[in-house]
Design an enzyme around this catalytic site. Structure first.
Site, PDB file in Angstrom:
ATOM      1  N   GLU A 265      27.376   4.544 -33.520  1.00  0.00           N
ATOM      2  CA  GLU A 265      27.446   4.328 -32.079  1.00  0.00           C
ATOM      3  C   GLU A 265      27.812   2.898 -31.703  1.00  0.00           C
ATOM      4  O   GLU A 265      28.498   2.696 -30.696  1.00  0.00           O
ATOM      5  CB  GLU A 265      26.100   4.714 -31.431  1.00  0.00           C
TER       6      GLU A 265
ATOM      7  N   SER B 155      19.798   3.472 -31.683  1.00  0.00           N
ATOM      8  CA  SER B 155      20.222   4.632 -32.461  1.00  0.00           C
ATOM      9  C   SER B 155      21.589   4.336 -33.068  1.00  0.00           C
ATOM     10  O   SER B 155      22.577   4.206 -32.351  1.00  0.00           O
ATOM     11  CB  SER B 155      20.285   5.871 -31.570  1.00  0.00           C
TER      12      SER B 155
ATOM     13  N   ARG C 129      27.950   9.579 -24.994  1.00  0.00           N
ATOM     14  CA  ARG C 129      28.026   8.200 -25.469  1.00  0.00           C
ATOM     15  C   ARG C 129      29.457   7.683 -25.453  1.00  0.00           C
ATOM     16  O   ARG C 129      29.877   6.932 -26.323  1.00  0.00           O
ATOM     17  CB  ARG C 129      27.437   8.075 -26.878  1.00  0.00           C
TER      18      ARG C 129
END
Length: 411
Positions: free
Chosen positions: A403, A266, A183
């Site tokens: 995130e 998420s 990520r």
């Protein structure tokens, strides 16, 4: 055009920026960013708005949003032909360009990501099918190194067209230049460059990437005997259908009528610790709070070695100029835990919200999504995120990292 971040993001929160300029070609995107930079105007490039947490203070109100979107009519910057978002160049990448013979696919950054996946699957190209249903735009995928169900964009990424905001240069760069990781890319959390277009190298045999994610493999009928024989692949259309069904069941496919999908996806990345000692400390904390059965069944995955260990393996040193050994490398082994699993075991169930504040809650379908129940503000989302992160830290000694990108707000 004038609209708020609540209209531009999937979390549907945030104040109203100074203005929004829609761009529907790579050159329009470059021209507008260049114009605003030259005039010292704070700006934010937005695609699908699926990975943003936006506040509503002065920092937000002073921004001009440059909206990369292939589906909207472009707006003018200042009314002149030279500096409008309608400018195009002869070498502009079209919305989506596909060579079915070679599997090379090129798309404008403002194309909706799942539209690209759908088209590639329809022509029988493999590589993006496990990433079906992810909200957002094509341009965000290399920035985040988007991934799901055992696949990542880095596996198929061929080149990225970047506009360098400091030099004004437009270049295609190779994936190695982006430092892609879990990520992460070196474009994330920086303003050094704007993604104009992305190019992928897909397979032409009509089959998916190897199925690495257990839940997806089981849904596609992969049993232990088949899995033991080696990498398992399935027709891309079949995999896409299964992924969309799994995501929908977790509230991860956008639906305006379903508040479980009013999220930034998420919200926390899966935490990674380095070394067996750190891994065992988390397992011990789980055992103390949840019992041995839970500790023994907790999902833990090897996640490669640290950058220091990678360098040691290459040059024979331990990173400080001395020879390394196997035990040194073992202590640099990284381990990944499931953020959703830890959140649930820390006492945060599906649908949980801060007592007395139900405007924002965990999804009723998936504990890793923080959702706007219809009237949440950025303050509500921040309060919820802080409560969950503090609870996991207290229970297991693990600090969850968000995130999304934060604009005018801070966890």
């Amino acid at each position: 055009m004038h609209c708020s971040f609540a209209e531009l993001t999937t979390l549907r929160i945030g104040g109203t920026p100074a203005g929004v300029v829609a761009c529907n070609t790579p050159d329009a995107l470059r021209s507008v960013v260049s114009y605003l930079d030259a005039n010292s105007q704070p700006l934010l490039v937005v695609g699908g708005g699926s990975n943003l947490v936006v506040g509503d203070g002065d920092e937000v109100r002073d921004l001009v949003v440059v909206w990369a979107n292939a589906d909207v009519e472009a707006d003018q910057v200042d009314g002149t032909a030279e500096d409008t978002a309608k400018d195009t160049a002869e070498d502009d990448v079209q919305d989506i360009e596909i060579d079915p013979d070679t599997g090379v696919v090129r798309a404008f950054a403002g194309v909706t990501w799942d539209d690209l996946v759908e088209v590639t699957v329809a022509v029988g190209l493999g590589g993006l099918e496990c990433l079906s249903g992810i909200p957002g735009s094509v341009g965000a995928t290399p920035v985040q190194n988007v991934g799901a169900y055992g696949a990542e964009v880095s596996q198929t990424l061929k080149r990225v067209q970047l506009y360098d905001r400091s030099t004004g240069a437009v270049d295609w760069v190779e994936p190695d230049a982006l430092d892609l990781g879990y990520r992460y890319s070196n474009l994330k959390f920086t303003n050094r460059a704007v993604v104009l277009a992305v190019e992928f190298q897909l397979s032409t045999d009509g089959l998916s990437v190897p199925l690495r994610f257990g839940e997806l493999a089981r849904r596609l009928g992969v049993d232990e005997k088949e899995a033991a024989k080696g990498p398992v692949r399935r027709p891309v259309a079949q995999v896409r259908e299964a992924v969309l069904a799994l995501r929908a069941g977790k509230g991860m496919v956008l639906n305006a009528d379903d508040h479980d999908t009013w999220s930034a996806g998420s919200f926390f990345t899966n935490p990674i610790v380095t070394g067996a000692q750190a891994r065992d400390a988390v397992i011990a904390a789980v055992r103390e709070k949840c019992g041995s059965t839970e500790a023994e069944s907790m999902p833990v995955y090897a996640a490669g070695v640290s950058a220091v260990a990678d360098q040691s393996a290459t040059d024979g040193s331990d990173g400080a100029g001395e020879p390394g050994d196997a035990s040194d490398l073992a202590e640099q082994q990284r381990y990944k835990f499931s953020a959703a699993w830890l959140i649930e075991r820390a006492g945060f169930s599906k649908g949980w919200h801060v007592p007395g504040n139900s405007a924002a809650s965990l999804s009723t379908k998936h504990t890793l999504a923080l959702t706007n129940r219809g009237s949440a503000t950025s303050e509500d989302i921040v309060e919820l995120a802080r409560a969950v992160r503090a609870g996991v830290q207290e229970a297991f000694g693990v600090t969850l990292e968000p995130e999304p990108i934060w604009i005018g707000a801070d966890i």
